[in-house]
Design an enzyme around this catalytic site. Structure first.
Site, PDB file in Angstrom:
ATOM      1  N   LYS A 111       0.845  -1.211   0.000  1.00  0.00           N
ATOM      2  CA  LYS A 111       0.000   0.000   0.000  1.00  0.00           C
ATOM      3  C   LYS A 111       0.874   1.253   0.000  1.00  0.00           C
ATOM      4  O   LYS A 111       0.509   2.267  -0.581  1.00  0.00           O
ATOM      5  CB  LYS A 111      -0.944   0.016   1.205  1.00  0.00           C
ATOM      6  CG  LYS A 111      -1.948  -1.116   1.182  1.00  0.00           C
ATOM      7  CD  LYS A 111      -3.336  -0.661   0.823  1.00  0.00           C
ATOM      8  CE  LYS A 111      -4.123  -1.838   0.294  1.00  0.00           C
ATOM      9  NZ  LYS A 111      -5.509  -1.822   0.276  1.00  0.00           N
ATOM     10  N   LYS A 193      -3.128 -10.589  -6.594  1.00  0.00           N
ATOM     11  CA  LYS A 193      -4.490 -10.883  -6.153  1.00  0.00           C
ATOM     12  C   LYS A 193      -5.490  -9.888  -6.743  1.00  0.00           C
ATOM     13  O   LYS A 193      -5.141  -8.726  -7.009  1.00  0.00           O
ATOM     14  CB  LYS A 193      -4.578 -10.901  -4.621  1.00  0.00           C
ATOM     15  CG  LYS A 193      -4.479  -9.549  -3.962  1.00  0.00           C
ATOM     16  CD  LYS A 193      -5.017  -9.595  -2.532  1.00  0.00           C
ATOM     17  CE  LYS A 193      -5.241  -8.185  -2.045  1.00  0.00           C
ATOM     18  NZ  LYS A 193      -6.255  -8.029  -1.055  1.00  0.00           N
ATOM     19  N   LYS A 196      -9.842  -4.502  -5.019  1.00  0.00           N
ATOM     20  CA  LYS A 196     -10.788  -3.402  -5.291  1.00  0.00           C
ATOM     21  C   LYS A 196     -10.072  -2.173  -5.800  1.00  0.00           C
ATOM     22  O   LYS A 196     -10.620  -1.377  -6.540  1.00  0.00           O
ATOM     23  CB  LYS A 196     -11.491  -2.955  -4.014  1.00  0.00           C
ATOM     24  CG  LYS A 196     -12.315  -3.952  -3.307  1.00  0.00           C
ATOM     25  CD  LYS A 196     -12.991  -3.218  -2.137  1.00  0.00           C
ATOM     26  CE  LYS A 196     -13.187  -4.103  -0.944  1.00  0.00           C
ATOM     27  NZ  LYS A 196     -12.172  -3.919   0.087  1.00  0.00           N
TER      28      LYS A 196
END
Ligand code: AQP
Length: 324
Positions: A111, A193, A196
């Site tokens: 992130k 993966k 969203k």
């Protein structure tokens, strides 16, 4: 009854990975576990959110839980920010969490790379807040996708550390990760993966994608070299598509492979698109039929139940630590 606790961030619309990796298992667990399913809005704000959109997303996640089969008569559905003990326990756990162990968290590293302009303390501290989300409720199991395994392991370490300093306070929970669907991969890149917040919408099938859009995304999905429909270590893209097909249709991967023997990728993708769109149409009909006010009342009820458990646990924690 043993207890299960888990949650999802209200960031964008949930996708097939969230369903197949986590929520599908929640639905199965709710008959045999006292289950609490949270909407983790305090986690969502570690990435910049538009307040209006966030407010709507919280409601949408609640509706998603309900439309996917979480039954409020069996499970407690609640909103993290409505139970102040989550933030309170996170602070306490911060005092025993080590900088080095948080620096090793792969989600933080990912992130921080994705959001270079906003590497805030909340993002770094995310796993400690998640530990608080779990430990407040003394669950035996935490049903999550594989990407959250490292965070649940940290939770176990913090629980053990606290228990050994202050006496038995927390249940040390186990991650519950299903073999199939634990890591649904991106349709556009089967090495990462499904997420969203992926930069391309072709990465995921959102549960609120129209059947047309979903079918288009599947037709564009990356495939492996070769022409036979089979799973395997050397076929990450097909294995991913077959896993989605299998979990949504209830057929084994072997049977699906058999069904497509002698057929090509186009036929296979058509079959998968039919399975996905059927699932989405059914889900969306249930989602759209939900009344906002009724959903808000379910959350209010859930918040109350969760607060009662969390308050008792925080009183115990404070007493053990010598906080008056
Ligand atoms: N691709 C996935 N395959 C299987 N399980 C998955 N989960 C997420 N992606 C996959 C599981 O869904 C639950 C909720 O995840 P989250 O929203 O709290 O956060 P996340 O893991 O960071 O999911 P996303 O989609 O990648 O969200 P963003 O992009 O907002 O960060 C968890 O149990 C997770 O394991």
């Amino acid at each position: 009854m043993k207890r299960a606790v888990s949650g999802v961030q209200p960031t964008n619309n949930l996708h097939l990975g969230n369903y197949l990796g986590a929520i599908k298992n929640w639905v199965e667990l709710q008959d045999s576990y006292d289950s609490l399913y949270c909407i983790v809005d305090l986690h969502a704000i570690t990435i910049k959110q538009d307040p209006k959109v966030l407010r709507q997303n919280v409601l949408n996640v609640a509706k998603t839980y309900l439309a996917l089969g979480i039954n409020p008569d069996k499970s407690t559905i609640f909103v993290q920010s409505h139970v102040p003990q989550h933030a309170e326990l996170a602070w306490v756990l911060n005092t025993i969490a080590k900088l080095g162990e948080l620096e090793r968290m792969t989600q933080f590293k990912d992130k921080a790379t994705q959001h270079k302009e906003n590497i805030n303390m909340g993002l770094f501290d995310y796993p400690v807040l998640m530990s608080a989300d779990i430990l407040l409720y003394d669950p035996e199991v935490v049903p999550v996708g594989e990407d959250q395994k490292q965070h649940v392991e940290l939770t176990r370490d913090l629980a053990e550390r606290f228990n050994s300093s202050y006496g038995k306070t927390f249940v040390v929970p186990e991650p519950l990760i299903k073999k199939e669907g634990a890591r649904i991969m991106g349709l556009d890149d089967p090495s990462k993966k499904m997420s969203k917040s992926a930069s391309s919408a072709n990465n995921y099938v959102s549960l609120l994608d129209s059947p047309d859009i979903a079918a288009k995304k599947i037709s564009k999905a990356v495939t492996d070299s070769g022409s036979t429909i089979e799973s395997g270590k050397d076929k990450p893209a097909l294995t991913n598509l077959l896993t989605i097909y299998s979990l949504l249709s209830g057929q084994s991967i072997k049977n699906i492979e058999k069904e497509y023997t002698g057929k090509g990728y186009a036929d296979f993708k058509k079959g998968l698109a039919n399975t996905v769109t059927e699932f989405l149409s059914d889900f969306q009909a249930k989602f759209n039929a939900l009344d906002d006010n009724k959903v808000k009342a379910i959350l209010e009820e859930g918040n109350k139940k969760a607060r009662a458990i969390a308050e008792a646990k925080m009183t115990d924690v404070k007493t053990k630590m010598g906080l008056l």
